[in-house]
Design an enzyme around this catalytic site. Structure first.
Site, PDB file in Angstrom:
ATOM      1  N   PRO A   1      -9.282 101.784  12.411  1.00  0.00           N
ATOM      2  CA  PRO A   1      -8.019 102.528  12.521  1.00  0.00           C
ATOM      3  C   PRO A   1      -8.262 103.950  13.041  1.00  0.00           C
ATOM      4  CG  PRO A   1      -8.666 102.210  10.214  1.00  0.00           C
ATOM      5  CD  PRO A   1      -9.576 101.371  11.034  1.00  0.00           C
TER       6      PRO A   1
ATOM      7  N   GLN B   1      -2.263  99.375   9.203  1.00  0.00           N
ATOM      8  CA  GLN B   1      -2.750 100.253   8.132  1.00  0.00           C
ATOM      9  C   GLN B   1      -1.611 101.178   7.700  1.00  0.00           C
ATOM     10  OE1 GLN B   1      -5.286 103.839   8.661  1.00  0.00           O
ATOM     11  NE2 GLN B   1      -6.816 102.789   7.397  1.00  0.00           N
TER      12      GLN B   1
ATOM     13  N   TYR C   1      -6.150 111.208   1.286  1.00  0.00           N
ATOM     14  CA  TYR C   1      -4.688 111.115   1.428  1.00  0.00           C
ATOM     15  C   TYR C   1      -4.075 110.790   0.057  1.00  0.00           C
ATOM     16  CZ  TYR C   1      -5.832 111.413   6.334  1.00  0.00           C
ATOM     17  OH  TYR C   1      -6.325 111.857   7.534  1.00  0.00           O
TER      18      TYR C   1
ATOM     19  N   GLY D   1     -15.144 102.791  15.557  1.00  0.00           N
ATOM     20  CA  GLY D   1     -14.038 103.662  15.932  1.00  0.00           C
ATOM     21  C   GLY D   1     -14.304 104.302  17.284  1.00  0.00           C
TER      22      GLY D   1
HETATM   23  C1  LIG Z   1      -9.644 110.116  16.415  1.00  0.00           C
HETATM   24  C2  LIG Z   1      -9.845 109.441  15.112  1.00  0.00           C
HETATM   25  C3  LIG Z   1      -8.762 109.103  14.323  1.00  0.00           C
HETATM   26  C4  LIG Z   1      -8.922 108.458  13.103  1.00  0.00           C
HETATM   27  N1  LIG Z   1      -7.834 108.048  12.387  1.00  0.00           N
HETATM   28  C5  LIG Z   1      -7.990 107.264  11.290  1.00  0.00           C
HETATM   29  C6  LIG Z   1      -6.896 106.642  10.656  1.00  0.00           C
HETATM   30  O1  LIG Z   1      -5.765 106.759  11.095  1.00  0.00           O
HETATM   31  N2  LIG Z   1      -7.106 105.914   9.553  1.00  0.00           N
HETATM   32  C7  LIG Z   1      -8.351 105.725   9.049  1.00  0.00           C
HETATM   33  O2  LIG Z   1      -8.507 105.053   8.032  1.00  0.00           O
HETATM   34  N3  LIG Z   1      -9.420 106.252   9.657  1.00  0.00           N
HETATM   35  C8  LIG Z   1      -9.272 106.999  10.769  1.00  0.00           C
HETATM   36  N4  LIG Z   1     -10.378 107.474  11.437  1.00  0.00           N
HETATM   37  C9  LIG Z   1     -11.706 107.114  10.950  1.00  0.00           C
HETATM   38  C10 LIG Z   1     -12.240 105.879  11.709  1.00  0.00           C
HETATM   39  O3  LIG Z   1     -11.488 104.717  11.396  1.00  0.00           O
HETATM   40  C11 LIG Z   1     -13.703 105.611  11.377  1.00  0.00           C
HETATM   41  O4  LIG Z   1     -13.815 105.318  10.006  1.00  0.00           O
HETATM   42  C12 LIG Z   1     -14.594 106.789  11.715  1.00  0.00           C
HETATM   43  O5  LIG Z   1     -14.284 107.290  13.009  1.00  0.00           O
HETATM   44  C13 LIG Z   1     -16.066 106.413  11.662  1.00  0.00           C
HETATM   45  O6  LIG Z   1     -16.331 105.366  12.553  1.00  0.00           O
HETATM   46  P1  LIG Z   1     -17.032 105.599  14.004  1.00  0.00           P
HETATM   47  O7  LIG Z   1     -18.319 106.310  13.743  1.00  0.00           O
HETATM   48  O8  LIG Z   1     -17.223 104.217  14.537  1.00  0.00           O
HETATM   49  O9  LIG Z   1     -16.093 106.420  14.840  1.00  0.00           O
HETATM   50  C14 LIG Z   1     -10.216 108.162  12.653  1.00  0.00           C
HETATM   51  C15 LIG Z   1     -11.310 108.526  13.443  1.00  0.00           C
HETATM   52  C16 LIG Z   1     -11.139 109.126  14.666  1.00  0.00           C
HETATM   53  C17 LIG Z   1     -12.352 109.447  15.505  1.00  0.00           C
END
Ligand SMILES: Cc1cc2nc3c(=O)[nH]c(=O)nc-3n(C[C@H](O)[C@H](O)[C@H](O)COP(=O)(O)O)c2cc1C
Ligand SMILES: Cc1cc2nc3c(=O)[nH]c(=O)nc-3n(C[C@H](O)[C@H](O)[C@H](O)COP(=O)(O)OP(=O)(O)OC[C@H]3O[C@@H](n4cnc5c(N)ncnc54)[C@H](O)[C@@H]3O)c2cc1C
Length: 783
Positions: free
Chosen positions: A412, A489, A570, A711
């Protein structure tokens, strides 16, 4: 130049050798309390890479060391009557006693003065020395004497171990995981010279007690170990030499240098024996010190350079050792695993070795791992090929009645691009292209259950009919044009609400047009953030209703799955963490109380959401702050949600409070997923700095998660999964007909690209010393 070295272990002696080579006129003395050949312990182990270093810095001692060494290439894992061997590891062992004698001899040759049977208790006798090296080992008296300056942190680990020897010959680094009536015992064993092997026995404190080892002397405990491992020792005896059971202390010192004194080797930092790096670190410290002394203008500058230059490498090794020791401490988590999956977990426990890396080195072993994984999938009712299985990433999975074609997930991610909660064309293209890119499951960004539940003015929502229609359009597109499933979500921002768009200042309060915010307790996120209102029961009821209504809208949109956001500080997370929940009513205090409202919301949504569709919960498995949530709490949280009907725990961490200190690194949150999955026995999805399909396969094959979310990698590469499928030859991956020529091309080219890549890797990899030795001893082919 006058140098005093306290401690004649590997660190002190090697430092003496290298410093004397640099300063042939220097007066260098090593003070050792023991006699010259009076050493405890059995063998030590070095990797080929460490030996390369020794060769570079002192060829004569290197040659003598390598003449004495036993080499091996394989790691063998014995578990529940099976043995799995993996080659290409390139290690060698040597008797600690012989190593020290070689280093002593070399030091003497160079003119170092060796003073045995001389115990030093005060450095003031070296008042005229330019440099005092404190290489006095793990219990360093001098580190403790200057404790206020060096500030050591000593983490005494829970498992107990004893270091013994045997005459049992071994042709591999051998791990034996032994079930007993008292609990699991582990042996780490390797040969270090002809007819001699090191045996380190390890167990948890409860098993130790149950096995009656507490009151036994050295000989009696060796006899008990010989009984337990007798089937493998095959009549060979166990030998002892001060082989008392102890707990391993992980030592980290904040400072390594005081005036002209410097800590070296175990005195400054330790690394758990399971990665065999103690002597390596000690001798490489000596190399780093000698390098610094050669290049710096003064002793003071050299010591500063030594500490600054060396710290990162030492901390990296300690981190790998930490991960490894935690694996051994929690071996019972994996005790029910298929033996080949268990062995894969042993091999990949500290991140250095991965699925692809093992595929190159031990293709038959990885083929077995793939088969075991496919068998488990087949047992769940999928008609998958078990003889020629796909890589774990491309194995299907079922949650309730939702079937996923593969295990790659788009995490997400807020796009901050909605207007009044309305998804736009940007969202259609964003989610659409990622679905078409092949992931098995895509998550929406945190979609807010009310206008005042938003994090920022750009967050999407699902509280009115227009938003419902916009989301339905996206879901319909995903279903019509891809094989991906889509999960909604839902969340409420709580005290992190009414903040700016990511690119204007993450989590910073809006200057104007903000809205009232609520939380478990009235604690602002930043000191200058808006003060949240503590929720009363009426507010809680209203929020619960909003979640249920959004879930009902989600069902009408056609979403396949629903996630409740209870992470990242949150609203619902603010109830769970003790750092943000200071309530004195039944929603505050114990973890059970703090979970009450999040569980109530979950249960209400679960009742409204169709029984055939799965639900997940995202949690922060640690707050990364003392006094906050830790992994053990996360297991309890996961269990509570599982009892309430959760099908998958989406394991994230942190973002609860501002002063958190996360330990970032590759796959840094995966250990929490591992703990939750294998202790709470609930399916998990892990996420966090996972960037390659190799890592995805490593995590899945080792049983550390059931799904893997990415992500940021998906932000720049919507077709991450399609490309990975080409790499692993998983040609069943969905591709819309419009894009088939592209798919055909990448699948065709990938076969060749992969072959070239593997060839390059094999060519670039130098032969291990064991391989070279085997080649040298082969008889020449007859003409
Ligand atoms: C731009 C951005 C927006 C995010 N928005 C959410 C979100 O809406 N809900 C959520 O649970 N995590 C959110 N995250 C966290 C990601 O889901 C993920 O857990 C985090 O980026 C780590 O994973 P990665 O290293 O693969 O990016 C966000 C991350 C990024 C980079
Ligand atoms: C069970 C176990 C297994 C291990 N397995 C491995 C392995 O496989 N591979 C590996 O590389 N490492 C291994 N190690 C670690 C290894 O033994 C140490 O990390 C390494 O010896 C550290 O070297 P050092 O010179 O810093 O300390 P030490 O080898 O401990 O040397 C310190 C010396 O200082 C002397 N001394 C202490 N105080 C004084 C004093 N006041 N005055 C004079 N002399 C003093 C001591 O007598 C000792 O000789 C293992 C350790 C343990 C406990």
């Amino acid at each position: 130049m006058k140098i005093a070295i306290i401690g004649g272990g590997p660190a002190g002696l090697y430092a003496a050798i290298l410093l004397r080579k640099q300063w042939p006129l220097a007066e260098i003395a090593v003070y050792e309390r023991n006699r010259a050949d009076d050493t405890f312990g059995f063998g030590v182990v070095f990797s080929d890479a460490t030996l390369d270093n020794f060769e570079k810095y002192d060829p004569p001692s290197y040659r003598r060391i390598t003449q004495e060494f036993a080499y091996w290439d394989d790691i063998a894992v014995h578990f529940r009557g099976t043995v799995h061997r993996v080659g290409g590891n390139g290690f060698c062992g040597c008797s600690r006693r012989k190593l020290l004698l070689i280093l002593q001899e070399r030091a003497r040759e160079l003119g170092v003065s060796l003073r045995f049977e001389t115990e030093i208790d005060d450095e003031s006798r070296f008042a005229d020395a330019d440099l005092i090296v404190l290489a006095d080992g793990i219990n360093s008296r001098f580190r403790e004497k200057h404790i206020a300056h060096f500030e050591p942190e000593v983490d005494v680990r829970s498992n107990v171990f004893a270091w013994m020897g045997s005459t049992r010959p071994l042709d591999a680094f051998t791990f034996i995981f032994q079930e007993t009536e008292w609990g699991p015992f582990i042996a780490h064993a390797y040969q270090y010279e002809a007819g001699r092997s090191t045996w380190i026995f390890e167990t948890d404190p409860a098993t130790f007690k149950r096995a009656g080892l507490e009151g036994l002397n050295e000989k009696q405990s060796a006899d008990r170990m010989a009984e337990i491992f007798g089937w493998f020792l095959d009549g060979y005896p166990l030998l002892t030499n001060r082989s008392m059971w102890r707990n391993f202390p992980m030592i980290r010192s904040k400072r390594w240098v005081k005036d002209n004194m410097v800590l070296l080797g175990d005195a400054k930092a330790t690394a758990h024996f399971s990665i065999g790096s103690g002597t390596k670190l000690a001798m490489e410290d000596a190399i780093a010190l000698a390098e610094a002394m050669e290049h710096a203008p003064t002793v003071g500058a050299a010591l500063e350079q030594y500490e600054q230059g060396r710290r990162e490498e030492v901390e990296k090794t300690q981190h790998a050792a930490d991960v490894s020791l935690v694996w051994f401490e929690h071996v019972d988590r994996f005790w029910e695993f298929d033996p080949v999956q268990f062995a894969f977990g042993v091999m990949t426990r500290s991140k250095a070795i991965t699925y692809d890396n093992l595929t190159l080195r031990a293709p038959d072993f990885v083929a077995e791992v793939n088969k075991a994984f496919a068998r488990q999938v087949r047992a769940k009712g999928f008609d998958v090929d078990v003889e020629k299985p796909l890589a774990p990433m491309f194995q299907p999975m079922r949650l309730r009645e939702m079937e996923l074609a593969n295990r790659a997930v788009v995490s997400p991610m807020c796009m901050y691009s909605a207007k009044e909660g309305m998804p736009t064309d940007f969202h259609l293209v964003h989610y659409g292209s990622r679905a078409v890119g092949g992931a098995g499951l895509i998550f929406t960004e945190m979609t807010c259950v009310g206008r005042d539940a938003r994090i920022t003015p750009g967050c999407t929502g699902l509280w009115n009919d227009e938003q419902e229609a916009a989301w339905r359009r996206i879901v319909d597109f995903v279903h019509a044009n891809s094989a991906a499933k889509i999960c909604l979500q839902l969340g409420h921002a709580g005290r992190k609400g009414a903040t700016k768009l990511m690119w204007d200042g993450m989590d910073r309060p809006l200057e104007e047009s903000g809205w009232d915010i609520v939380s478990a307790s009235p604690i602002p996120y930043f000191p200058d953030s808006k003060m949240p209102r503590e929720m009363d029961r009426a507010a809680m009821d209203a929020v619960k209703r909003a979640f249920v209504q959004a879930a009902e809208r989600g069902e009408r949109c056609g979403f396949d799955m629903l996630e409740l956001h209870c992470a990242h500080g949150y609203l619902l997370a603010s109830f769970i963490s003790p750092l943000t929940n200071r309530r004195s009513d039944e929603y505050g205090g114990s973890l059970d109380n703090r979970l009450r409202f999040p569980l109530e919301v979950f249960e209400a949504m679960r009742a409204a959401w169709p029984a055939r569709k799965p639900m997940s919960v995202r949690i922060s498995a640690t707050d990364w702050v003392d006094g906050g949530i830790i992994g053990d709490d996360a297991v309890a949280i996961a269990r509570a949600f599982a009892e309430a009907g959760v099908d998958l725990v989406d394991v994230s961490t942190g973002q609860t409070v501002r002063d958190a200190q996360p330990l970032y690194g590759r796959m840094f949150q995966t250990p929490f997923s591992d703990q939750i999955r294998n202790e709470a026995r609930v399916a998990t999805m892990c996420v966090g700095n996972i960037t390659t399909s190799d890592q995805v396969n490593t995590i899945l094959a080792a049983g550390r998660a059931d799904l893997v979310a990415l992500g940021r990698p998906h932000l720049v590469d919507p077709a991450f999964t399609l490309k990975a499928a080409a790499w692993y030859g998983a040609d069943g991956v969905f591709c819309p007909p419009q894009y088939l020529p592209g798919k055909e091309q990448i699948f065709r080219n990938s076969v060749r690209d992969r072959q070239d890549f593997d060839d390059l890797k094999i060519k670039a990899k130098p032969k291990t010393r064991a391989e070279l030795k085997a080649e040298a001893s082969k008889p020449l082919a007859a003409e």
